[in-house]
Design a protein around this motif. Structure first.
Motif, PDB file in Angstrom:
ATOM      1  N   ASP A   1     -66.984  62.276  73.574  1.00 23.80           N
ATOM      2  CA  ASP A   1     -67.419  63.069  72.656  1.00 23.80           C
ATOM      3  C   ASP A   1     -66.408  64.207  72.162  1.00 23.80           C
ATOM      4  OD1 ASP A   1     -69.899  61.836  72.594  1.00 23.80           O
ATOM      5  OD2 ASP A   1     -71.064  63.426  73.529  1.00 23.80           O
ATOM      6  N   GLU A   2     -65.856  64.765  73.222  1.00 26.95           N
ATOM      7  CA  GLU A   2     -64.735  65.784  72.751  1.00 26.95           C
ATOM      8  C   GLU A   2     -63.679  65.136  71.929  1.00 26.95           C
ATOM      9  OE1 GLU A   2     -61.413  65.472  76.097  1.00 26.95           O
ATOM     10  OE2 GLU A   2     -63.345  66.329  76.797  1.00 26.95           O
ATOM     11  N   GLU A   3     -63.405  63.866  71.935  1.00 27.41           N
ATOM     12  CA  GLU A   3     -62.515  63.354  70.906  1.00 27.41           C
ATOM     13  C   GLU A   3     -63.098  62.961  69.540  1.00 27.41           C
ATOM     14  OE1 GLU A   3     -58.809  62.936  71.024  1.00 27.41           O
ATOM     15  OE2 GLU A   3     -59.322  62.439  72.883  1.00 27.41           O
ATOM     16  N   PHE A   4     -64.311  62.817  69.513  1.00 31.67           N
ATOM     17  CA  PHE A   4     -65.012  62.765  68.287  1.00 31.67           C
ATOM     18  C   PHE A   4     -64.979  64.004  67.596  1.00 31.67           C
ATOM     19  CE2 PHE A   4     -68.434  62.399  65.273  1.00 31.67           C
ATOM     20  CZ  PHE A   4     -68.407  61.173  64.743  1.00 31.67           C
TER      21      PHE A   4
ATOM     22  N   ILE B   1     -67.508  74.556  64.849  1.00 28.05           N
ATOM     23  CA  ILE B   1     -68.040  73.824  65.786  1.00 28.05           C
ATOM     24  C   ILE B   1     -67.270  73.655  67.083  1.00 28.05           C
ATOM     25  CG2 ILE B   1     -68.602  71.985  64.184  1.00 28.05           C
ATOM     26  CD1 ILE B   1     -66.688  69.923  64.698  1.00 28.05           C
ATOM     27  N   GLY B   2     -66.307  74.681  67.330  1.00 27.21           N
ATOM     28  CA  GLY B   2     -65.475  74.803  68.406  1.00 27.21           C
ATOM     29  C   GLY B   2     -66.494  74.825  69.751  1.00 27.21           C
ATOM     30  N   THR B   3     -67.631  75.280  69.693  1.00 25.28           N
ATOM     31  CA  THR B   3     -68.462  75.528  70.831  1.00 25.28           C
ATOM     32  C   THR B   3     -69.127  74.353  71.226  1.00 25.28           C
ATOM     33  OG1 THR B   3     -70.024  76.817  69.774  1.00 25.28           O
ATOM     34  CG2 THR B   3     -68.487  78.013  70.466  1.00 25.28           C
ATOM     35  N   CYS B   4     -69.231  73.391  70.347  1.00 25.81           N
ATOM     36  CA  CYS B   4     -70.053  72.047  70.523  1.00 25.81           C
ATOM     37  C   CYS B   4     -69.329  71.266  71.533  1.00 25.81           C
ATOM     38  CB  CYS B   4     -70.212  71.316  69.406  1.00 25.81           C
ATOM     39  SG  CYS B   4     -71.172  72.235  68.160  1.00 25.81           S
ATOM     40  N   THR B   5     -70.005  70.778  72.584  1.00 30.02           N
ATOM     41  CA  THR B   5     -69.410  69.855  73.427  1.00 30.02           C
ATOM     42  C   THR B   5     -69.824  68.245  73.467  1.00 30.02           C
ATOM     43  OG1 THR B   5     -71.241  70.619  75.107  1.00 30.02           O
ATOM     44  CG2 THR B   5     -69.039  72.021  74.995  1.00 30.02           C
ATOM     45  N   ARG B   6     -70.931  68.156  72.850  1.00 36.23           N
ATOM     46  CA  ARG B   6     -71.415  66.851  72.836  1.00 36.23           C
ATOM     47  C   ARG B   6     -71.886  66.529  71.617  1.00 36.23           C
ATOM     48  NH1 ARG B   6     -75.008  70.092  75.452  1.00 36.23           N
ATOM     49  NH2 ARG B   6     -77.080  70.068  74.935  1.00 36.23           N
ATOM     50  N   VAL B   7     -72.038  65.049  71.358  1.00 41.02           N
ATOM     51  CA  VAL B   7     -72.584  64.523  70.024  1.00 41.02           C
ATOM     52  C   VAL B   7     -73.821  64.063  70.384  1.00 41.02           C
ATOM     53  CG1 VAL B   7     -72.395  62.540  68.222  1.00 41.02           C
ATOM     54  CG2 VAL B   7     -70.356  63.783  69.111  1.00 41.02           C
ATOM     55  N   GLU B   8     -75.005  64.780  70.032  1.00 39.43           N
ATOM     56  CA  GLU B   8     -76.125  64.621  70.232  1.00 39.43           C
ATOM     57  C   GLU B   8     -76.798  63.293  69.544  1.00 39.43           C
ATOM     58  OE1 GLU B   8     -79.649  65.106  72.563  1.00 39.43           O
ATOM     59  OE2 GLU B   8     -77.767  65.735  72.948  1.00 39.43           O
ATOM     60  N   ALA B   9     -76.596  63.276  68.382  1.00 42.83           N
ATOM     61  CA  ALA B   9     -77.071  61.868  67.554  1.00 42.83           C
ATOM     62  C   ALA B   9     -76.063  61.591  66.422  1.00 42.83           C
ATOM     63  CB  ALA B   9     -78.480  62.726  66.742  1.00 42.83           C
ATOM     64  N   ILE B  10     -76.025  60.394  66.125  1.00 39.92           N
ATOM     65  CA  ILE B  10     -75.054  60.040  65.081  1.00 39.92           C
ATOM     66  C   ILE B  10     -76.068  58.834  64.240  1.00 39.92           C
ATOM     67  CG2 ILE B  10     -73.966  58.573  66.444  1.00 39.92           C
ATOM     68  CD1 ILE B  10     -71.507  58.892  64.361  1.00 39.92           C
ATOM     69  N   GLU B  11     -76.180  58.989  63.185  1.00 43.72           N
ATOM     70  CA  GLU B  11     -77.104  57.954  62.219  1.00 43.72           C
ATOM     71  C   GLU B  11     -76.450  57.597  61.197  1.00 43.72           C
ATOM     72  OE1 GLU B  11     -81.358  59.125  61.776  1.00 43.72           O
ATOM     73  OE2 GLU B  11     -81.085  60.768  63.244  1.00 43.72           O
ATOM     74  N   PHE B  12     -76.459  56.206  60.940  1.00 43.19           N
ATOM     75  CA  PHE B  12     -75.921  55.670  59.609  1.00 43.19           C
ATOM     76  C   PHE B  12     -76.896  55.638  58.478  1.00 43.19           C
ATOM     77  CE2 PHE B  12     -71.642  54.724  60.827  1.00 43.19           C
ATOM     78  CZ  PHE B  12     -71.461  55.081  62.287  1.00 43.19           C
ATOM     79  N   TRP B  13     -76.656  55.974  57.038  1.00 41.07           N
ATOM     80  CA  TRP B  13     -77.608  55.862  55.985  1.00 41.07           C
ATOM     81  C   TRP B  13     -79.065  56.445  56.468  1.00 41.07           C
ATOM     82  CZ3 TRP B  13     -73.973  51.574  57.381  1.00 41.07           C
ATOM     83  CH2 TRP B  13     -72.983  51.823  56.476  1.00 41.07           C
ATOM     84  N   LYS B  14     -79.035  57.562  56.920  1.00 38.80           N
ATOM     85  CA  LYS B  14     -80.333  58.299  57.181  1.00 38.80           C
ATOM     86  C   LYS B  14     -81.106  58.379  56.010  1.00 38.80           C
ATOM     87  CE  LYS B  14     -81.814  62.466  59.529  1.00 38.80           C
ATOM     88  NZ  LYS B  14     -82.463  61.873  60.561  1.00 38.80           N
ATOM     89  N   THR B  15     -82.437  57.533  56.065  1.00 41.23           N
ATOM     90  CA  THR B  15     -83.476  57.259  55.046  1.00 41.23           C
ATOM     91  C   THR B  15     -84.480  58.348  55.041  1.00 41.23           C
ATOM     92  OG1 THR B  15     -84.681  56.025  56.766  1.00 41.23           O
ATOM     93  CG2 THR B  15     -83.094  54.885  55.329  1.00 41.23           C
ATOM     94  N   ASP B  16     -84.431  59.371  56.049  1.00 43.15           N
ATOM     95  CA  ASP B  16     -85.530  60.360  55.778  1.00 43.15           C
ATOM     96  C   ASP B  16     -84.973  61.629  55.207  1.00 43.15           C
ATOM     97  OD1 ASP B  16     -84.142  60.877  58.115  1.00 43.15           O
ATOM     98  OD2 ASP B  16     -85.846  61.477  59.341  1.00 43.15           O
ATOM     99  N   PHE B  17     -83.742  61.712  54.728  1.00 48.38           N
ATOM    100  CA  PHE B  17     -83.177  62.925  54.138  1.00 48.38           C
ATOM    101  C   PHE B  17     -84.011  63.037  52.583  1.00 48.38           C
ATOM    102  CE2 PHE B  17     -79.031  65.138  54.277  1.00 48.38           C
ATOM    103  CZ  PHE B  17     -79.137  65.351  55.613  1.00 48.38           C
TER     104      PHE B  17
END
Length: 270
Positions: free
Chosen positions: A30-33, A52-68
């Motif tokens: 996550d830190e690399e991403f 985003i410097g204080t963020c430490t983890r990728v909680e979610a990643i979605e491709f082509w999110k359809t509920d936008f």
């Protein structure tokens, strides 16, 4: 390109690039991403890393999110950190195209047709669906320099409130090359293999920065005449594109993957 196949988007080169590149990057720690996405810059030159410097983890990643609410973004991220920090990010990926819809500026400087502007629509969705999160949009494109006009138009369409950032595929390649050179991930580790694979892929797509001429593999040529060999290839281009490094041809000669014959590999040393 697993995500592209799942979403039924294998027929689009841009979506295959999105699925392959972002999918591989998401497999890194996550830190690399987060470090990768933090390289994006705003029109004013501000890095996304600041937000985003204080963020430490990728909680979610979605491709082509359809509920936008207003459109289907290529990639949606939610980053989280300590003390309840949460940031929602949309990554809109382009390869050889521009925005899918753009607002227009009138002669008197007003912005019209905001609703058709792709980045504005995504910002509007973020604002309404994630009111309590930090928000940002990353425009990831193949430009060598920032497409400032595209970003400025979307920013003005959003009333100057949108946090818009740009990241180039060439910069992504630089990130990969730097990570490999750093020695942080020893050879044969999973992380190193991911970085090497993605570097090779982006080089194939023509996003490697030119770092010098390849060493010719022609027997009998003397060093004093090498400049002449290069000059002939550069100036004549009479069907000799197969003698140039494939990545160089894709980037500087024809800009079309596959323009160089597979047998061209015999004419250069990596």
């Amino acid at each position: 390109m697993i995500y592209a196949e799942i979403a039924g988007r294998l027929g689009f080169e841009e979506d295959i690039l999105t699925s392959t590149a972002i999918g591989l990057l998401s497999l890194l720690p996550d830190e690399e991403f987060i470090r990768f996405i933090g390289r994006a810059r705003s029109i004013d030159g501000e890095c996304l890393e600041k937000h985003i410097g204080t963020c430490t983890r990728v909680e979610a990643i979605e491709f082509w999110k359809t509920d936008f609410l207003y459109g289907i973004p290529d990639v949606f991220l939610r980053l989280e950190g300590e003390a309840g920090v949460s940031v929602a990010i949309v990554i809109e990926v382009k390869h050889r195209s521009g925005k899918s819809g753009s607002a227009e500026e009138t002669e008197d400087g007003r912005i019209q047709n905001q609703e058709v502007d792709q980045l504005y629509r995504y910002w509007k969705s973020l604002a309404q669906q994630y009111p309590n999160c930090g928000k940002a949009i990353v425009f990831l494109t193949g430009h060598r320099i920032m497409p400032r006009k595209d970003l400025e138009t979307s920013w003005r369409a959003a009333g100057g409130e949108a946090r818009l950032f740009w990241l180039g595929w060439h910069s992504v390649y630089d990130f990969l090359a730097e990570a490999l050179r750093s020695g942080k991930y020893p050879a044969r580790t999973v992380e190193c293999k991911i970085l090497q694979l993605l570097e090779t892929y982006l080089r194939f797509k023509g996003y490697a920065r030119f770092s010098g001429w390849p060493q010719p593999a022609m027997s009998g040529i003397v060093s004093e005449l090498r400049w002449l060999w290069y000059q002939r290839l550069y100036t004549l281009n009479l069907g000799l594109s197969g003698r140039l490094h494939p990545a160089y041809c894709r980037t500087y000669v024809k800009q079309v993957p596959g323009a160089v014959e597979a047998s061209a590999a015999v004419f250069y040393k990596p």
